[in-house]
Scaffold this motif. Structure first.
Motif, PDB file in Angstrom:
ATOM      1  N   GLY A   8     -55.319  33.160  74.053  1.00 48.43           N
ATOM      2  CA  GLY A   8     -56.565  33.569  73.425  1.00 48.43           C
ATOM      3  C   GLY A   8     -56.696  33.175  71.974  1.00 48.43           C
ATOM      4  N   GLU A   9     -55.597  32.760  71.349  1.00 48.85           N
ATOM      5  CA  GLU A   9     -55.686  32.345  69.948  1.00 48.85           C
ATOM      6  C   GLU A   9     -56.332  30.968  69.834  1.00 48.85           C
ATOM      7  OE1 GLU A   9     -52.518  34.423  67.159  1.00 48.85           O
ATOM      8  OE2 GLU A   9     -51.552  32.933  68.449  1.00 48.85           O
ATOM      9  N   LYS A  10     -56.863  30.706  68.650  1.00 53.31           N
ATOM     10  CA  LYS A  10     -57.481  29.421  68.360  1.00 53.31           C
ATOM     11  C   LYS A  10     -56.457  28.545  67.628  1.00 53.31           C
ATOM     12  CE  LYS A  10     -61.966  31.700  67.728  1.00 53.31           C
ATOM     13  NZ  LYS A  10     -62.510  31.345  69.055  1.00 53.31           N
ATOM     14  N   VAL A  11     -56.220  27.339  68.153  1.00 48.17           N
ATOM     15  CA  VAL A  11     -55.218  26.437  67.605  1.00 48.17           C
ATOM     16  C   VAL A  11     -55.868  25.100  67.284  1.00 48.17           C
ATOM     17  CG1 VAL A  11     -53.055  25.204  68.052  1.00 48.17           C
ATOM     18  CG2 VAL A  11     -53.351  27.548  68.889  1.00 48.17           C
ATOM     19  N   LEU A  12     -55.693  24.640  66.048  1.00 48.35           N
ATOM     20  CA  LEU A  12     -56.182  23.329  65.617  1.00 48.35           C
ATOM     21  C   LEU A  12     -55.010  22.361  65.553  1.00 48.35           C
ATOM     22  CD1 LEU A  12     -58.176  21.287  64.309  1.00 48.35           C
ATOM     23  CD2 LEU A  12     -57.699  22.409  62.109  1.00 48.35           C
ATOM     24  N   VAL A  13     -55.126  21.231  66.264  1.00 50.79           N
ATOM     25  CA  VAL A  13     -54.096  20.190  66.255  1.00 50.79           C
ATOM     26  C   VAL A  13     -54.656  18.964  65.550  1.00 50.79           C
ATOM     27  CG1 VAL A  13     -52.597  18.712  67.635  1.00 50.79           C
ATOM     28  CG2 VAL A  13     -53.109  21.041  68.412  1.00 50.79           C
ATOM     29  N   LEU A  14     -54.066  18.611  64.420  1.00 53.01           N
ATOM     30  CA  LEU A  14     -54.490  17.417  63.699  1.00 53.01           C
ATOM     31  C   LEU A  14     -53.760  16.191  64.262  1.00 53.01           C
ATOM     32  CD1 LEU A  14     -54.510  18.722  60.012  1.00 53.01           C
ATOM     33  CD2 LEU A  14     -56.308  18.853  61.737  1.00 53.01           C
ATOM     34  N   ALA A  25     -48.720  16.155  72.486  1.00 56.84           N
ATOM     35  CA  ALA A  25     -47.850  17.158  73.102  1.00 56.84           C
ATOM     36  C   ALA A  25     -48.304  18.561  72.718  1.00 56.84           C
ATOM     37  CB  ALA A  25     -46.400  16.934  72.681  1.00 56.84           C
ATOM     38  N   ALA A  26     -48.671  18.752  71.451  1.00 56.04           N
ATOM     39  CA  ALA A  26     -49.103  20.065  70.973  1.00 56.04           C
ATOM     40  C   ALA A  26     -50.382  20.522  71.670  1.00 56.04           C
ATOM     41  CB  ALA A  26     -49.298  20.038  69.464  1.00 56.04           C
ATOM     42  N   VAL A  27     -51.306  19.597  71.910  1.00 59.23           N
ATOM     43  CA  VAL A  27     -52.539  19.954  72.619  1.00 59.23           C
ATOM     44  C   VAL A  27     -52.199  20.504  74.007  1.00 59.23           C
ATOM     45  CG1 VAL A  27     -54.618  19.027  73.715  1.00 59.23           C
ATOM     46  CG2 VAL A  27     -54.043  18.357  71.371  1.00 59.23           C
ATOM     47  N   GLN A  28     -51.316  19.829  74.718  1.00 65.87           N
ATOM     48  CA  GLN A  28     -50.954  20.264  76.069  1.00 65.87           C
ATOM     49  C   GLN A  28     -50.248  21.616  76.056  1.00 65.87           C
ATOM     50  OE1 GLN A  28     -49.329  17.085  78.732  1.00 65.87           O
ATOM     51  NE2 GLN A  28     -49.675  15.733  76.992  1.00 65.87           N
ATOM     52  N   ILE A  29     -49.351  21.810  75.097  1.00 68.30           N
ATOM     53  CA  ILE A  29     -48.583  23.056  75.036  1.00 68.30           C
ATOM     54  C   ILE A  29     -49.489  24.229  74.676  1.00 68.30           C
ATOM     55  CG2 ILE A  29     -46.786  24.250  73.719  1.00 68.30           C
ATOM     56  CD1 ILE A  29     -45.352  21.452  73.594  1.00 68.30           C
ATOM     57  N   GLY A  72     -52.670  29.105  77.030  1.00 67.38           N
ATOM     58  CA  GLY A  72     -53.909  29.865  77.124  1.00 67.38           C
ATOM     59  C   GLY A  72     -54.684  29.959  75.830  1.00 67.38           C
ATOM     60  N   CYS A  73     -54.402  29.054  74.899  1.00 63.32           N
ATOM     61  CA  CYS A  73     -55.111  29.050  73.623  1.00 63.32           C
ATOM     62  C   CYS A  73     -56.405  28.242  73.722  1.00 63.32           C
ATOM     63  CB  CYS A  73     -54.235  28.448  72.524  1.00 63.32           C
ATOM     64  SG  CYS A  73     -52.704  29.371  72.227  1.00 63.32           S
ATOM     65  N   GLY A  80     -56.368  18.624  77.290  1.00 63.07           N
ATOM     66  CA  GLY A  80     -56.616  20.060  77.277  1.00 63.07           C
ATOM     67  C   GLY A  80     -57.378  20.589  76.083  1.00 63.07           C
ATOM     68  N   ALA A  81     -57.833  19.713  75.181  1.00 60.51           N
ATOM     69  CA  ALA A  81     -58.587  20.184  74.018  1.00 60.51           C
ATOM     70  C   ALA A  81     -59.959  20.700  74.451  1.00 60.51           C
ATOM     71  CB  ALA A  81     -58.752  19.062  72.997  1.00 60.51           C
ATOM     72  N   ASP A  82     -60.336  21.859  73.925  1.00 56.05           N
ATOM     73  CA  ASP A  82     -61.644  22.444  74.226  1.00 56.05           C
ATOM     74  C   ASP A  82     -62.725  21.916  73.293  1.00 56.05           C
ATOM     75  OD1 ASP A  82     -60.827  24.579  76.256  1.00 56.05           O
ATOM     76  OD2 ASP A  82     -59.511  25.052  74.571  1.00 56.05           O
ATOM     77  N   HIS A  83     -62.347  21.549  72.069  1.00 53.32           N
ATOM     78  CA  HIS A  83     -63.282  21.034  71.077  1.00 53.32           C
ATOM     79  C   HIS A  83     -62.608  19.855  70.377  1.00 53.32           C
ATOM     80  CE1 HIS A  83     -65.269  24.994  71.465  1.00 53.32           C
ATOM     81  NE2 HIS A  83     -64.049  25.492  71.356  1.00 53.32           N
TER      82      HIS A  83
END
Length: 346
Positions: A167-173, A182-186, A191-192, A211-214
């Protein structure tokens, strides 16, 4: 044997693919017949030369590889000839206070195969027994040889250091690179809600596929302003930033109150302004992370071997074209990993 090597630091023209003495395993080492390896941005920095690291020349680069066990040293107990293995490049002493506490990546003498000592981009490589992971039958060599460094790094960053929760929001640069994708997939698997930046429509599409939502094109948009709009001025809980000086100020601007920034590198420079006023006022945390513990490596690679995570491969090249592989990394061409294979395996 033949190996990728360079005798001096410099541009890509220092790279050669030629004869090198066959390595022999010591008591606790394993000799592997390399089937495939992969590049990381670390290989670029190592070739150019880094302050404080004095390499034995000629140097063989490469921190990622997989292959078949050929022979083992007399003290080796975990592997035997014909086993399929992948390299995990972080070397720890096993005896210091951090190793004894299960934090091998914080070892006082921690070093990385391919960066501080000769690497594995060669027909054969000798690796300490502790730095090998079994590879199940059916896993392609391109996958086995390209997953370890980036997936273990991203796994520790997100799960151990940032302690992400569903449920947390995670930004991957830099979502088009090795650690980024790899970070996007993890984060998606945890469930982020995943936000990702990249520089072209093709790379953004790949990030969505991972798997990126945005997705945000950082070449044409201010990503901090975009995050502000997409989150209703709230910001994200976690930022994965391995870019450094060029992105750090906007990374802080993108974070929610109490947010965590986690970094494993700084490809554009390691000395941005600290931003302490924003850090203390918004009660932010800035977390460093390096590689992973053996247990973390096992955890994430199990999910690679079963297909949950996938190292995306942009190109497979013979090792004799290693200079071209370096060029692709330097010029940020494509999405995912660049794999190299011994010419004899190509």
């Amino acid at each position: 044997m033949k190996a990728v090597q360079f005798g001096d630091h410099g541009d890509r023209d220092v790279i050669e693919y030629g004869e090198f003495p066959d390595p022999e395993p010591d008591r606790g080492e394993v000799l592997i017949d390399v089937k495939a390896g992969a590049l990381n941005h670390l290989d670029i920095w190592t070739r150019r030369g880094m302050p404080g690291i004095d390499l034995e020349m000629p140097h063989i680069p490469g921190s990622d590889a997989a292959g078949v066990v050929e022979t083992v040293g007399e003290d080796v107990t975990r592997f035997e000839p014909d086993d399929r293995v992948a390299v995990s490049a972080g070397v720890a002493c096993g005896n210091c206070e951090f190793c004894r506490d299960g934090e091998e990546s914080q070892c006082v003498s921690f070093h990385i195969i391919g960066e501080h000592v000769r690497g594995v981009h060669a027909e054969k490589a000798v690796v300490p027994e502790a730095n090998l992971v079994p590879v199940p039958d059916g896993v392609d060599w391109e996958v086995a040889g390209s997953a370890s460094l980036v997936f273990q790094t991203a796994w520790r960053m997100l799960h151990t250091r940032a302690e992400i929760e569903a449920g947390e929001k995670v930004l991957v640069l830099g979502a088009s690179g090795g650690v980024g994708h790899a970070a996007v997939q993890i984060a998606d698997h945890a469930g982020c809600e995943v936000f990702a930046t990249a520089s072209t429509e093709e790379k953004l599409s790949h990030a969505e596929d991972c798997g990126a939502d945005h997705v945000i094109d950082y070449e044409t948009n201010d990503f901090a302003a975009e995050i502000n709009e997409l989150t209703g001025k709230r910001g994200v809980d976690v930022v994965v930033d391995h870019v450094g000086e060029a992105t750090y100020p906007d990374s802080l601007k993108s974070m929610a109150k109490g947010g965590r920034l986690v970094t494993c590198g700084a490809t554009t420079g390691g000395n941005p302004g600290a931003g302490l006023n924003r850090i203390f006022w918004n009660q932010l945390s800035v977390l460093g992370s390096t590689m992973a513990t053996p247990g973390e490596v096992d955890d994430v690679l199990e999910l690679v071997w079963d297909g949950t995570f996938e190292p995306r491969v942009r190109e497979v090249l013979p090792m004799s074209e290693a200079a071209r592989a370096h060029e692709m990394i330097e010029n940020r061409e494509g999405f995912g990993k660049v794999v190299v294979k011994p010419d004899s395996e190509f």
